[in-house]
Design an enzyme around this catalytic site. Structure first.
Site, short mmCIF file in Angstrom:
data_model
loop_
_atom_site.label_atom_id
_atom_site.label_comp_id
_atom_site.label_asym_id
_atom_site.label_seq_id
_atom_site.Cartn_x
_atom_site.Cartn_y
_atom_site.Cartn_z
N ASP A 1 39.49 46.37 38.22
CA ASP A 1 39.69 46.79 39.60
C ASP A 1 38.51 47.72 39.91
O ASP A 1 37.85 48.22 38.99
CB ASP A 1 41.03 47.51 39.71
CG ASP A 1 41.25 48.11 41.08
OD1 ASP A 1 40.97 47.42 42.08
OD2 ASP A 1 41.67 49.28 41.15
N ASP B 1 38.26 50.35 43.04
CA ASP B 1 38.60 51.67 43.57
C ASP B 1 39.56 52.40 42.64
O ASP B 1 40.58 51.84 42.21
CB ASP B 1 39.21 51.54 44.95
CG ASP B 1 38.24 50.96 45.97
OD1 ASP B 1 38.30 51.35 47.14
OD2 ASP B 1 37.38 50.13 45.59
N GLU C 1 39.07 55.92 46.45
CA GLU C 1 39.48 54.75 47.22
C GLU C 1 38.53 54.68 48.42
O GLU C 1 38.54 55.56 49.29
CB GLU C 1 40.92 54.89 47.69
CG GLU C 1 41.95 54.86 46.58
CD GLU C 1 42.13 53.48 45.99
OE1 GLU C 1 42.03 52.49 46.75
OE2 GLU C 1 42.35 53.39 44.77
N ARG D 1 45.52 50.00 57.47
CA ARG D 1 44.40 50.91 57.26
C ARG D 1 43.15 50.45 58.00
O ARG D 1 42.44 51.25 58.62
CB ARG D 1 44.13 51.05 55.76
CG ARG D 1 45.22 51.84 55.03
CD ARG D 1 44.99 51.91 53.53
NE ARG D 1 45.26 50.63 52.88
CZ ARG D 1 45.09 50.39 51.59
NH1 ARG D 1 44.64 51.36 50.80
NH2 ARG D 1 45.37 49.22 51.07
N SER E 1 38.75 43.09 43.14
CA SER E 1 39.17 44.31 43.82
C SER E 1 39.76 44.03 45.19
O SER E 1 39.32 43.12 45.91
CB SER E 1 37.96 45.24 43.97
OG SER E 1 38.25 46.35 44.77
N GLY E 2 40.73 44.86 45.54
CA GLY E 2 41.24 44.87 46.91
C GLY E 2 40.38 45.72 47.82
O GLY E 2 40.70 45.91 48.99
N LYS F 1 44.38 38.38 42.89
CA LYS F 1 43.73 38.94 41.70
C LYS F 1 44.09 38.13 40.46
O LYS F 1 43.24 37.81 39.63
CB LYS F 1 44.13 40.41 41.51
CG LYS F 1 43.45 41.37 42.46
CD LYS F 1 43.76 42.82 42.07
CE LYS F 1 42.96 43.79 42.91
NZ LYS F 1 43.05 45.17 42.42
N ASP G 1 44.51 50.37 38.23
CA ASP G 1 45.33 51.58 38.38
C ASP G 1 46.49 51.42 39.35
O ASP G 1 47.36 52.29 39.40
CB ASP G 1 44.45 52.74 38.85
CG ASP G 1 44.01 52.56 40.30
OD1 ASP G 1 44.33 53.41 41.15
OD2 ASP G 1 43.35 51.55 40.59
N ASN H 1 49.20 46.68 42.69
CA ASN H 1 48.67 45.33 42.95
C ASN H 1 47.82 44.81 41.80
O ASN H 1 47.38 43.65 41.81
CB ASN H 1 47.87 45.31 44.26
CG ASN H 1 46.60 46.16 44.19
OD1 ASN H 1 46.61 47.24 43.59
ND2 ASN H 1 45.54 45.69 44.80
#
Length: 405
Positions: free
Chosen positions: A197, A199, A206, A242, A285-286, A330, A353, A356
């Site tokens: 991941d 962030d 983040e 967001r 990554s998201g 993912k 972390d 997700n």
């Protein structure tokens, strides 16, 4: 007459040529060595040799010569006869399951080891070998102290791996140490791909929260991020909320944020050493590809998958292009990279972390919740909370002497 089995135990200050001299004596009598093991701690030697003396040979002259040699080298020697039935039972036990437990943290204390070993004993796991992976610890406060890591090789079938995991998490939280237990098999020694991941894993922030600060909506976005990380709201929905708050933000904010993003401690050392040993590295990554590409160039990342921000006329629109990289995506991408690299999922390490990240962590042979929330630690098989990213190197069995800084 039948074979005689004798366990020889030599202990004392380590001496040059000691093994050569003792085994030369055994060779004169055509003695078979069935097993041997050695440890040296602070120049103190403990050497064990299990020998078989054939029926036509006498043990007395062998023992006499070994006693003389030990006296001459100023070491202690002990002889213990081994019953053949007991030996055969020991041989048959070789097929039992094996596990590796890695204990790592800023330091290792006797209390940590005592509590951890009690959990192992209560679960029918026997410690066979103990190995220090980190370098020697200096007592000089002026010397930069290294982290501490000890690896325990276990034999036996655990009663309840889930219960062990929960107890280890409790010990970790109470004592400031991390404990990882893995099956000791060929896959553990042949991982080939590490998926990160981004962030709060490869980087310390983040990114969406940092962009929100630029837009003046930091508190609102941080609250949504925290809720998503805890798994309280769906990731796609949280991302849409967001990004909606970021709508209208100037593209120049991306550069401003990129310039201040700190890498996570140990990230560069970890990836440099992984690549040195031929591992492929991926980011799934998201977060956003803009920042992922900078990491890709900086660290030499082989694969990058993240969300592509839509930017129109130099302004962030609050939307992403293409599929959102959520938990399900993912996991799919991890499997796809493994397929393209022609490796088993058991050869994959995944690090993340957030909630997700859990599907990909649990797909990988080694899934690590890194400085994660309690829910994520509980859902992943392994967790690291006390050290930097480079401590992952110890979980794959590397020693400090194997690594470049």
């Amino acid at each position: 007459m039948s074979d005689q089995l004798i366990l020889i135990h030599i202990y004392g200050l380590d001496k040059p040529k000691l093994t050569a001299r003792l085994t030369s004596i055994l060779a004169e009598y055509d003695v078979d060595i069935l097993d041997m093991g050695q440890a040296v701690i602070h120049q103190n030697l403990s050497l064990g040799i299990l020998i078989r003396i054939p029926p036509e040979s006498e043990s007395a002259p062998i023992i006499k010569e070994l006693l003389f040699a030990a006296h001459d080298m100023d070491v202690n020697i002990k002889f213990s006869p081994v019953d053949q039935d007991a030996h055969e039972a020991w041989v048959k036990a070789e097929g039992k399951e094996r596990h590796i437990v890695t204990l790592l943290g800023p330091k290792i204390t006797s209390r940590q080891v005592a509590v951890m070993s009690k959990v192992l004993a209560e679960n029918d796991l026997n410690i066979d070998v103990i190995t220090r992976l980190t370098g020697r610890t200096s007592l000089d406060e002026g010397v930069l102290n290294r982290p501490a890591c000890v690896e325990f090789s276990l034999r036996g079938t655990p009663r309840d791996t889930g219960a062990i995991h929960r107890e280890f998490l409790n010990i970790s939280a109470e004592m400031g140490v991390d404990i990882a237990m893995q099956a000791d098999n060929a896959f553990r020694r042949n991982r080939r791909l590490v998926v990160f991941d981004m962030d709060s894993t490869l980087i310390q922030v983040e990114v969406v929260d940092e962009l929100a600060k630029e837009a003046g909506v930091g508190d609102q976005v941080s609250a949504i991020t925290a809720s998503a990380m805890r798994g309280e709201i769906d990731f796609k929905e949280s991302l849409r909320r967001r990004l909606n708050l970021l709508s209208g933000l100037d593209e120049a904010a991306l550069d401003a944020v990129a310039d201040r993003i700190p890498l996570t401690s140990g990230a560069e050392r970890l990836i440099a050493n992984l690549k040195r040993y031929g591992y492929k590295i991926a980011i799934i990554s998201g977060g956003f590809t803009y920042f992922g590409r900078k990491l890709q160039d900086q660290l030499g990342i082989d694969y990058l998958y993240a969300n592509e921000l839509e930017i129109v006329d130099g302004v962030i629109t609050g939307k992403v292009l293409g599929d959102i990289v959520d938990a399900e995506r993912k996991a799919f991408l991890l499997k796809d990279i493994a397929r393209r690299e022609d490796i088993s999922l058991q050869q994959v390490i995944a690090v993340g972390d957030g909630a997700n990240d859990l599907p990909m962590l649990n797909l990988a042979g080694l899934g690590i919740a890194f400085h994660a929330k309690p829910k994520v630690k509980a859902g992943a098989r392994q967790a690291i909370s006390t050290l930097g990213l480079d401590s992952i190197l110890y979980l794959i069995g590397m020693r400090d002497r194997d690594l470049v800084n």
